[in-house]
Design an enzyme around this catalytic site. Structure first.
Site, PDB file in Angstrom:
ATOM      1  N   ARG A  93       0.843  -1.201   0.000  1.00  0.00           N
ATOM      2  CA  ARG A  93       0.000   0.000   0.000  1.00  0.00           C
ATOM      3  C   ARG A  93       0.879   1.253   0.000  1.00  0.00           C
ATOM      4  O   ARG A  93       0.571   2.236  -0.680  1.00  0.00           O
ATOM      5  CB  ARG A  93      -0.966  -0.029   1.187  1.00  0.00           C
ATOM      6  CG  ARG A  93      -2.178   0.894   1.023  1.00  0.00           C
ATOM      7  CD  ARG A  93      -1.923   2.310   1.573  1.00  0.00           C
ATOM      8  NE  ARG A  93      -1.444   2.217   2.929  1.00  0.00           N
ATOM      9  CZ  ARG A  93      -0.439   2.932   3.410  1.00  0.00           C
ATOM     10  NH1 ARG A  93       0.181   3.831   2.677  1.00  0.00           N
ATOM     11  NH2 ARG A  93      -0.027   2.761   4.649  1.00  0.00           N
ATOM     12  N   GLY A 133      10.694  13.163  -1.582  1.00  0.00           N
ATOM     13  CA  GLY A 133      11.736  13.513  -0.615  1.00  0.00           C
ATOM     14  C   GLY A 133      11.400  14.766   0.172  1.00  0.00           C
ATOM     15  O   GLY A 133      11.617  15.878  -0.314  1.00  0.00           O
ATOM     16  N   TRP A 165      14.404   8.140   4.920  1.00  0.00           N
ATOM     17  CA  TRP A 165      13.151   7.393   5.122  1.00  0.00           C
ATOM     18  C   TRP A 165      12.240   7.558   3.906  1.00  0.00           C
ATOM     19  O   TRP A 165      11.047   7.778   4.025  1.00  0.00           O
ATOM     20  CB  TRP A 165      12.413   7.830   6.400  1.00  0.00           C
ATOM     21  CG  TRP A 165      13.312   7.838   7.591  1.00  0.00           C
ATOM     22  CD1 TRP A 165      13.712   8.925   8.302  1.00  0.00           C
ATOM     23  CD2 TRP A 165      13.962   6.697   8.183  1.00  0.00           C
ATOM     24  NE1 TRP A 165      14.561   8.550   9.312  1.00  0.00           N
ATOM     25  CE2 TRP A 165      14.736   7.189   9.254  1.00  0.00           C
ATOM     26  CE3 TRP A 165      13.968   5.325   7.903  1.00  0.00           C
ATOM     27  CZ2 TRP A 165      15.502   6.355  10.051  1.00  0.00           C
ATOM     28  CZ3 TRP A 165      14.729   4.493   8.699  1.00  0.00           C
ATOM     29  CH2 TRP A 165      15.483   5.019   9.753  1.00  0.00           C
ATOM     30  N   LEU A 243       0.690  15.192   1.459  1.00  0.00           N
ATOM     31  CA  LEU A 243       0.575  14.304   2.617  1.00  0.00           C
ATOM     32  C   LEU A 243      -0.883  14.119   3.012  1.00  0.00           C
ATOM     33  O   LEU A 243      -1.296  13.062   3.457  1.00  0.00           O
ATOM     34  CB  LEU A 243       1.372  14.867   3.805  1.00  0.00           C
ATOM     35  CG  LEU A 243       2.881  14.869   3.605  1.00  0.00           C
ATOM     36  CD1 LEU A 243       3.575  15.597   4.750  1.00  0.00           C
ATOM     37  CD2 LEU A 243       3.415  13.447   3.511  1.00  0.00           C
ATOM     38  N   ASN A 244      -1.660  15.180   2.816  1.00  0.00           N
ATOM     39  CA  ASN A 244      -3.071  15.091   3.143  1.00  0.00           C
ATOM     40  C   ASN A 244      -3.774  14.017   2.298  1.00  0.00           C
ATOM     41  O   ASN A 244      -4.629  13.289   2.791  1.00  0.00           O
ATOM     42  CB  ASN A 244      -3.712  16.459   2.904  1.00  0.00           C
ATOM     43  CG  ASN A 244      -4.904  16.676   3.775  1.00  0.00           C
ATOM     44  OD1 ASN A 244      -4.899  16.314   4.943  1.00  0.00           O
ATOM     45  ND2 ASN A 244      -5.950  17.231   3.195  1.00  0.00           N
ATOM     46  N   ASP A 340      -0.985 -11.893  19.804  1.00  0.00           N
ATOM     47  CA  ASP A 340      -1.154 -12.473  21.138  1.00  0.00           C
ATOM     48  C   ASP A 340      -2.055 -13.712  21.060  1.00  0.00           C
ATOM     49  O   ASP A 340      -1.711 -14.777  21.571  1.00  0.00           O
ATOM     50  CB  ASP A 340      -1.754 -11.377  22.036  1.00  0.00           C
ATOM     51  CG  ASP A 340      -2.286 -11.900  23.358  1.00  0.00           C
ATOM     52  OD1 ASP A 340      -1.833 -12.973  23.789  1.00  0.00           O
ATOM     53  OD2 ASP A 340      -3.150 -11.232  23.958  1.00  0.00           O
ATOM     54  N   GLU A 367       3.939   9.691   7.895  1.00  0.00           N
ATOM     55  CA  GLU A 367       2.803  10.501   7.431  1.00  0.00           C
ATOM     56  C   GLU A 367       2.119  11.211   8.591  1.00  0.00           C
ATOM     57  O   GLU A 367       0.905  11.241   8.712  1.00  0.00           O
ATOM     58  CB  GLU A 367       1.779   9.615   6.703  1.00  0.00           C
ATOM     59  CG  GLU A 367       2.352   8.954   5.483  1.00  0.00           C
ATOM     60  CD  GLU A 367       2.225   9.822   4.254  1.00  0.00           C
ATOM     61  OE1 GLU A 367       1.669  10.934   4.338  1.00  0.00           O
ATOM     62  OE2 GLU A 367       2.687   9.378   3.191  1.00  0.00           O
TER      63      GLU A 367
END
Lengths: 388, 277
Positions: A93, A133, A165, A243-244, A340, A367
């Protein structure tokens, strides 16, 4: 048996026929083609190089953009694609998010016609790969402090600095790089692979997103022509608008990861017998399963409503923050709970929960970290800025 | 070639059947396309395209595929999915599934064939809900057309006027040549990578196994493709049934087994109670 979805509140009825059809197409694609290969790639730490072209054939890359070979989907249909991809793996994704929301979107929004013609059809088809970037080694949550500079020359620009990153960095044919000009303004640049002074190094030793490439980008007197700048970009609001878009997709993607973990935990605990009954028959286990289901149902409704608001042009960035923050947090909790409930089996890659758990640690952080989204929302409701 | 393909919606076979009194309870049922009909749609598309000609842009269409369903308005969703796969147009015949039998469906299809004049009526071998396996045979009989059922392979004859249909029978594979127009019903192997050779696509072309995905481009294009709605009465189909469902009952729940203490006891039970020894 193929995945049937988790739908306790009949949210399917909130979708159009077309949205369901798109979701079902990607659901089948993920079951048939990605589920069989994901654990191997995660274990080997490799990205499936055939994935971009396959996603391109299906039309998943930059699917919400109009024209230039893009599908022009509504936000909910786009979100459902992200959900199905992340039901398999957050790394897959992430690749699609970066390609569509962080690279194609700014080229589409801020680029020249020439830049659009050059990159968008190739990226939509998965023939070209992009990366974004913005983050630097010392500037993550606070991108306004970035040190990468773009200095004017007679023929264009010179970039200097370092980005870190960066998803798909080592694969990318083109990087959208954000740098500060001598006037102090942040602008976007398209830097092609092979440009002198531009190098990438993949980051090794990740616990998370192992089926996706994460890199650093190095710019040392990297000369760019004037045509490399995204003319429509200006100020930090340009990368933040990208980013939104991506965060919106993540809020759907997290639902997918949580559904995968819930399904796995439910079927495992119904089969696994201890003290002569399936462990799903014990109250402690049921409480955990119900908690997961409740969280998934909440997340689905949040993502769906946000999508409809976005469709109407009414989604505020703060509302995107709430969905990203909530859905990723509960997906991470669901993955941990599933791990778990699977006991020792949960720590092997024969099951998905452990992989999702490791992946979602990154999604929790990237993000906009959980903290940053909290502060965005805190500022929105109190009117008081708590960032500084 | 013009192909008329049938597409029935059925309750998801992987879902548990619920009963309300002595009838099946369809509330909350997830409706899916009948799998064999989906295979027929895929087969029809493979027969009417040149998959080797389009390059990266996909196959080039060469022929027409019309998909037809009898059912409530909601069947439009399944028809739309077939259009998204690549079918050219669709016909929705308004009808209540509970008020139909195989003979009436066959009569309806015959009427439609007379209107549409296809070269081929292509169908799944049966519907997963009723498992009748009768409609194709009945329709061929009424039309006086040749038929080939349970097709595992289809190869178009060189002159394009016949089909060689491979059928897996007990003694091996039987090839039947049917002259067009004809009725063909397909079995599950028809979606194997090289099951269909249409004389246009390169003979060594291998499709991915199974019905194709509806790409986003296909899904967007399907929005503009027509679904013609009609009704049984409009087609002049008299509502008379040859077969009536008189009762539907759930299979009896399995009885609990017994534990035996020794081999002797097991043998005794097999001999005296089960009477298999």
């Amino acid at each position: 048996m193929s995945f049937r979805g988790v739908d306790y509140y009949a949210t399917d009825e909130l979708l159009t026929d077309e949205e369901r059809l798109i979701r079902d197409t990607f659901r089948r694609f993920v079951d048939d083609e990605l589920m069989p290969i994901v654990a191997g790639h995660f274990r080997a730490g490799t990205f499936p190089r055939e994935l971009p072209a396959r996603l391109g054939e299906l039309g998943a890359l930059g699917a919400s953009l109009q024209g230039y070979g893009c599908a022009g989907l509504g936000p909910v249909a786009y979100g459902l694609i992200m959900q199905e991809l992340e039901r398999c793996d957050s790394g897959f994704r992430s690749f699609a998010s970066v390609q569509g929301s962080l690279v194609m979107y700014p080229i589409h929004s801020y680029g020249t016609e020439e830049q659009k013609q050059r990159w968008l059809p190739a990226m939509a088809a998965g023939r070209a790969i992009g990366c974004f970037g913005l983050t630097e080694p010392d500037f993550g949550s606070n991108p306004s402090g970035m040190r990468t500079t773009a200095t004017r020359t007679n023929t264009g620009w010179v970039l200097n600095g370092e980005k870190r990153w960066i998803t798909s960095g080592g694969l990318a044919d083109v990087a959208v790089v954000w740098a500060r000009t001598s006037e102090g303004e942040i602008r976007g640049f398209l830097v092609e692979r092979g440009t002198k002074g531009f190098a990438t190094h993949d980051i090794e030793g990740k616990f998370s997103l192992r089926a996706s490439v994460t890199s650093e980008l190095i710019f040392e007197d990297c000369h760019l022509p004037e045509s490399a700048i995204l003319p429509g970009s200006g100020g930090l609001k340009s990368p933040l608008s990208c980013l939104n878009q991506a965060r919106y997709g993540i809020s759907w993607g997290a639902v997918g990861a949580a559904m995968a973990c819930y399904e796995e935990a439910l079927s495992y605990t119904k089969e696994r017998v201890q003290f002569r009954r399936p462990i799903a028959g014990y109250q402690l286990v049921q409480a955990k399963l119900v908690g997961m289901l409740e969280d998934i149902t909440n997340s689905q409704l949040l993502a769906w409503r946000l999508g409809r608001l976005k469709e109407a042009g009414r989604a505020r960035p703060q509302q995107v923050s709430l969905a990203k923050r909530h859905n990723v947090r509960v997906a991470l909790e669901a993955a941990r709970t599933a791990r778990d409930l699977l006991g020792a089996n949960g720590v092997t890659d024969e099951y998905q929960a452990g992989r999702h758990m490791c992946n979602l640690e990154s999604v929790f952080t990237y993000e906009g970290t959980d903290h940053i989204h909290t502060l965005i929302l805190g500022q929105d409701i109190t009117g008081i800025n708590a960032f500084e | 070639m013009k192909i008329l393909v049938t597409l029935k919606r059925v309750p998801d076979p992987e879902q548990k059947v619920k009963f309300k009194g002595d009838a099946i309870d369809f509330t909350g049922v997830n409706w899916v396309p009948n799998q064999f009909d989906e295979y027929a749609v895929e087969a029809a598309l493979r027969l009417t395209e040149n998959a080797s000609a389009g390059g990266a842009g996909g196959a080039v269409r060469d022929g027409e595929v019309v998909v037809v369903s009898i059912g409530p308005k909601e069947v439009a969703q399944q028809l739309r999915a077939a259009l998204a796969m690549g079918a050219d147009r669709a016909i929705l015949i308004d009808g209540d599934d509970g008020a139909l039998d195989a003979e009436m469906v066959a009569r309806t299809l015959v009427k439609l064939v007379e209107q549409e004049k296809p070269d081929l009526l292509l169908m799944g071998k049966l519907a997963a809900d009723s498992e009748n396996n009768q409609v194709g045979q009945l329709a061929a009989g009424y039309l006086h057309w040749p038929q080939a059922t349970f097709a595992a392979t289809i190869q178009a004859a060189e002159d394009g006027k016949a089909l060689d249909v491979g059928r897996e029978v007990d003694s091996g594979v039987e090839i039947k040549r049917v002259t067009l127009p004809a009725v063909v019903t397909v079995d599950l192997r028809i979606i194997a990578p090289q099951a269909i050779k249409n004389g246009k696509t390169a003979p060594d072309h291998a499709y991915p196994e199974g019905p194709r995905y509806a790409s986003l481009k296909g899904i967007m294009a399907a929005k503009k493709k027509p679904i013609t709605e009609t009704a049984l009465a409009t087609l002049g189909i008299a509502p008379s049934l040859r077969v009536k469902t008189t009762a539907v009952t759930a299979p009896p729940a399995r009885k609990a087994g017994v534990k035996v203490a020794s081999v002797e006891e097991l043998v005794a039970k097999l001999h005296n109670e089960a009477k298999v020894l």
